[in-house]
Design a protein around this motif. Structure first.
Motif, short mmCIF file in Angstrom:
data_model
loop_
_atom_site.label_atom_id
_atom_site.label_comp_id
_atom_site.label_asym_id
_atom_site.label_seq_id
_atom_site.Cartn_x
_atom_site.Cartn_y
_atom_site.Cartn_z
N ILE A 1 33.17 -2.96 41.15
CA ILE A 1 31.77 -2.58 41.39
C ILE A 1 31.07 -2.52 40.03
CG2 ILE A 1 30.19 -0.82 42.27
CD1 ILE A 1 32.33 0.07 44.20
N VAL A 2 29.93 -3.19 39.93
CA VAL A 2 29.18 -3.28 38.66
C VAL A 2 27.80 -2.64 38.87
CG1 VAL A 2 28.44 -4.81 36.81
CG2 VAL A 2 30.32 -5.50 38.29
N PHE A 3 27.29 -1.94 37.85
CA PHE A 3 25.99 -1.27 37.96
C PHE A 3 25.24 -1.38 36.64
CE2 PHE A 3 29.62 1.53 37.43
CZ PHE A 3 29.37 2.14 36.22
N ASN A 4 23.99 -0.97 36.64
CA ASN A 4 23.14 -1.05 35.45
C ASN A 4 23.38 0.15 34.52
OD1 ASN A 4 21.65 -3.48 35.82
ND2 ASN A 4 20.44 -2.48 37.40
N PHE A 5 22.88 0.03 33.29
CA PHE A 5 22.93 1.15 32.35
C PHE A 5 21.63 1.24 31.57
CE2 PHE A 5 24.24 -2.39 29.69
CZ PHE A 5 23.78 -2.07 28.42
N GLU A 6 21.43 2.36 30.91
CA GLU A 6 20.26 2.52 30.06
C GLU A 6 20.68 2.92 28.66
OE1 GLU A 6 17.86 5.57 31.77
OE2 GLU A 6 19.11 7.21 31.01
N ARG A 7 19.88 2.48 27.69
CA ARG A 7 20.12 2.91 26.32
C ARG A 7 19.35 4.21 26.08
NH1 ARG A 7 19.85 -2.82 25.65
NH2 ARG A 7 21.83 -3.63 24.85
N ILE B 1 33.36 -8.75 44.35
CA ILE B 1 32.60 -7.97 43.37
C ILE B 1 31.30 -7.49 44.01
CG2 ILE B 1 31.54 -7.94 41.08
CD1 ILE B 1 33.27 -10.36 40.36
N LEU B 2 31.03 -6.20 43.89
CA LEU B 2 29.79 -5.62 44.39
C LEU B 2 28.89 -5.26 43.21
CD1 LEU B 2 27.97 -4.35 46.61
CD2 LEU B 2 29.32 -2.25 46.34
N PHE B 3 27.63 -5.72 43.23
CA PHE B 3 26.65 -5.39 42.20
C PHE B 3 25.64 -4.39 42.77
CE2 PHE B 3 28.40 -9.33 40.72
CZ PHE B 3 28.36 -9.25 39.34
N LEU B 4 25.38 -3.32 42.00
CA LEU B 4 24.44 -2.29 42.41
C LEU B 4 23.32 -2.16 41.38
CD1 LEU B 4 27.00 0.50 43.45
CD2 LEU B 4 25.84 -1.13 44.96
N PRO B 5 22.05 -2.03 41.83
CA PRO B 5 20.93 -1.95 40.89
C PRO B 5 20.73 -0.57 40.26
CG PRO B 5 20.12 -1.84 43.14
CD PRO B 5 21.61 -2.06 43.23
N GLU B 6 21.43 0.44 40.74
CA GLU B 6 21.26 1.79 40.21
C GLU B 6 21.76 1.89 38.77
OE1 GLU B 6 20.98 1.98 44.48
OE2 GLU B 6 22.59 1.20 43.20
N ILE B 7 21.12 2.76 37.99
CA ILE B 7 21.54 3.05 36.62
C ILE B 7 22.43 4.28 36.66
CG2 ILE B 7 20.80 3.73 34.31
CD1 ILE B 7 18.20 2.23 34.79
N TYR B 8 23.68 4.10 36.33
CA TYR B 8 24.63 5.21 36.36
C TYR B 8 25.16 5.58 34.97
CZ TYR B 8 24.98 4.95 41.47
OH TYR B 8 24.71 4.98 42.82
N TYR B 9 24.97 4.72 34.00
CA TYR B 9 25.60 4.92 32.70
C TYR B 9 24.54 5.02 31.60
CZ TYR B 9 29.24 4.39 29.10
OH TYR B 9 30.09 4.60 28.05
N CYS B 10 24.73 5.95 30.67
CA CYS B 10 23.82 6.13 29.54
C CYS B 10 24.54 5.76 28.24
CB CYS B 10 23.34 7.57 29.46
SG CYS B 10 22.39 8.11 30.89
N TYR B 11 24.04 4.70 27.61
CA TYR B 11 24.64 4.21 26.38
C TYR B 11 23.86 4.78 25.20
CZ TYR B 11 25.87 0.91 22.66
OH TYR B 11 26.26 0.35 21.48
N PHE B 12 24.55 5.54 24.34
CA PHE B 12 23.91 6.17 23.19
C PHE B 12 23.75 5.15 22.07
CE2 PHE B 12 24.47 8.94 19.29
CZ PHE B 12 23.14 9.33 19.27
N SER B 13 22.52 4.84 21.71
CA SER B 13 22.25 3.90 20.63
C SER B 13 22.43 4.61 19.30
CB SER B 13 20.82 3.35 20.75
OG SER B 13 20.71 2.52 21.88
N ASN B 14 23.55 4.35 18.66
CA ASN B 14 23.96 5.06 17.45
C ASN B 14 24.02 4.08 16.28
OD1 ASN B 14 25.08 6.66 15.49
ND2 ASN B 14 27.08 6.85 16.49
#
Length: 297
Positions: free
Chosen positions: A83-89, A164-177
């Protein structure tokens, strides 16, 4: 992983004991020395006992409800392989404007049509919940590497997956360091690091024998990064040195004869015009790179 003083070891040991006491269902694994991100992930995957595995990097975090929502979706689609989903920085305070929302709608792919989904699949390990049965006997995770390791993992599990299932929801927060591992890699070090990357890609290719279409998508993805690093390198080091022969051999072995044109166009004493920079990387990215390289110089 530990590679510091005795006081650091005591601190980590105390922290580990505190975590074990507060969360008895968690397992803390200490490797003793820094064996790289890839090996650390592999160590964890080999010890995992659940049906699925999901990676979370040390300076990132997840959205509330992520696990329960993913488990529900897995059951709804009869437990797909991945399962794959979106993320945000995120900068630690605010979500940044360049959030990665490549997946625009919920969509399910099976083995016979997954080629159309490969473009959405490459990139970070952390946006993929993968069945643990797919993670046995991977080429990934047996070598020290902190650069481009995500691609090896993503490409290998993608080839092994049948659904493979793709989901449009944002579940992950990537810290821009700015101090992250990848941000510290110089263009020249990046090129040298790709020797192992292409060696592993060649091993993946030989083991799974993917169709040319699957390889073309990886080549396009990697060439964009290589061109980007070559471009930064031109601004940093005006006098071209010889590309390591070992890298050329691995690169040409994976890409074939087409690799010669790419190397000639992007590395051998070529300097991009401003128009070419904007065309390839966009105006803002070009401006940022030029400013950064001028500061470094």
């Amino acid at each position: 992983s530990l590679n510091g003083s005795t006081s650091m070891e005591k601190f980590v040991n105390a922290l580990s004991e505190g975590i074990k006491e507060k969360y008895p269902n968690l397992t803390v694994i200490e490797q003793g020395t820094n064996k790289s991100l890839a090996v650390a992930r592999s160590t964890g995957m080999n010890r995992a006992i659940g049906d699925y595995v999901l990676h979370i990097d040390s300076d990132d975090w997840i959205k509330p409800g992520m696990f329960s929502n993913l488990v529900k979706k897995a059951a709804e689609y009869k437990n797909p392989d991945i399962i794959v989903f979106n993320f945000e920085r995120h900068d630690g305070t605010n979500s940044l404007n360049n959030s990665v929302k490549n997946i625009v709608s919920e969509k399910f792919y099976e083995n016979e049509n997954k080629i159309s989904a490969q473009r959405l699949f490459m990139g970070t390990c952390c946006t993929k919940m993968v069945k643990s049965t797919l993670l046995k006997d991977l080429i990934y995770g047996n070598n020290y590497m902190n650069t481009t390791e995500d691609l090896i993992y993503s490409f290998e599990v993608f080839l092994k997956a049948k659904s493979i299932l793709f989901l449009p929801e944002i579940y992950y927060c990537y810290f821009s360091n700015a101090q992250s591992l990848t941000s510290k890699v110089t263009p020249l070090k990046y090129v040298h690091s790709q020797i192992l990357v292409y060696n592993l890609l060649n091993r993946v290719k030989n083991k799974y024998e993917p169709s040319p279409e699957f390889l073309d998508n990886v080549i396009t993805y990697l060439d964009n990064f290589l061109a980007f690093e070559f471009f930064k390198r031109h601004l940093s080091y005006p006098k071209s040195d010889n590309l390591p022969v070992e890298f050329l051999n691995e690169y040409m072995s994976f890409k074939g004869e087409r690799g010669k044109d790419f190397i000639n166009d992007n590395y051998n004493n070529k300097f991009y015009s401003f128009r070419e920079m904007i065309s390839r990387f966009g105006f803002l990215s070009t401006l940022k790179i030029i400013i950064k390289m001028k500061i470094l110089n």
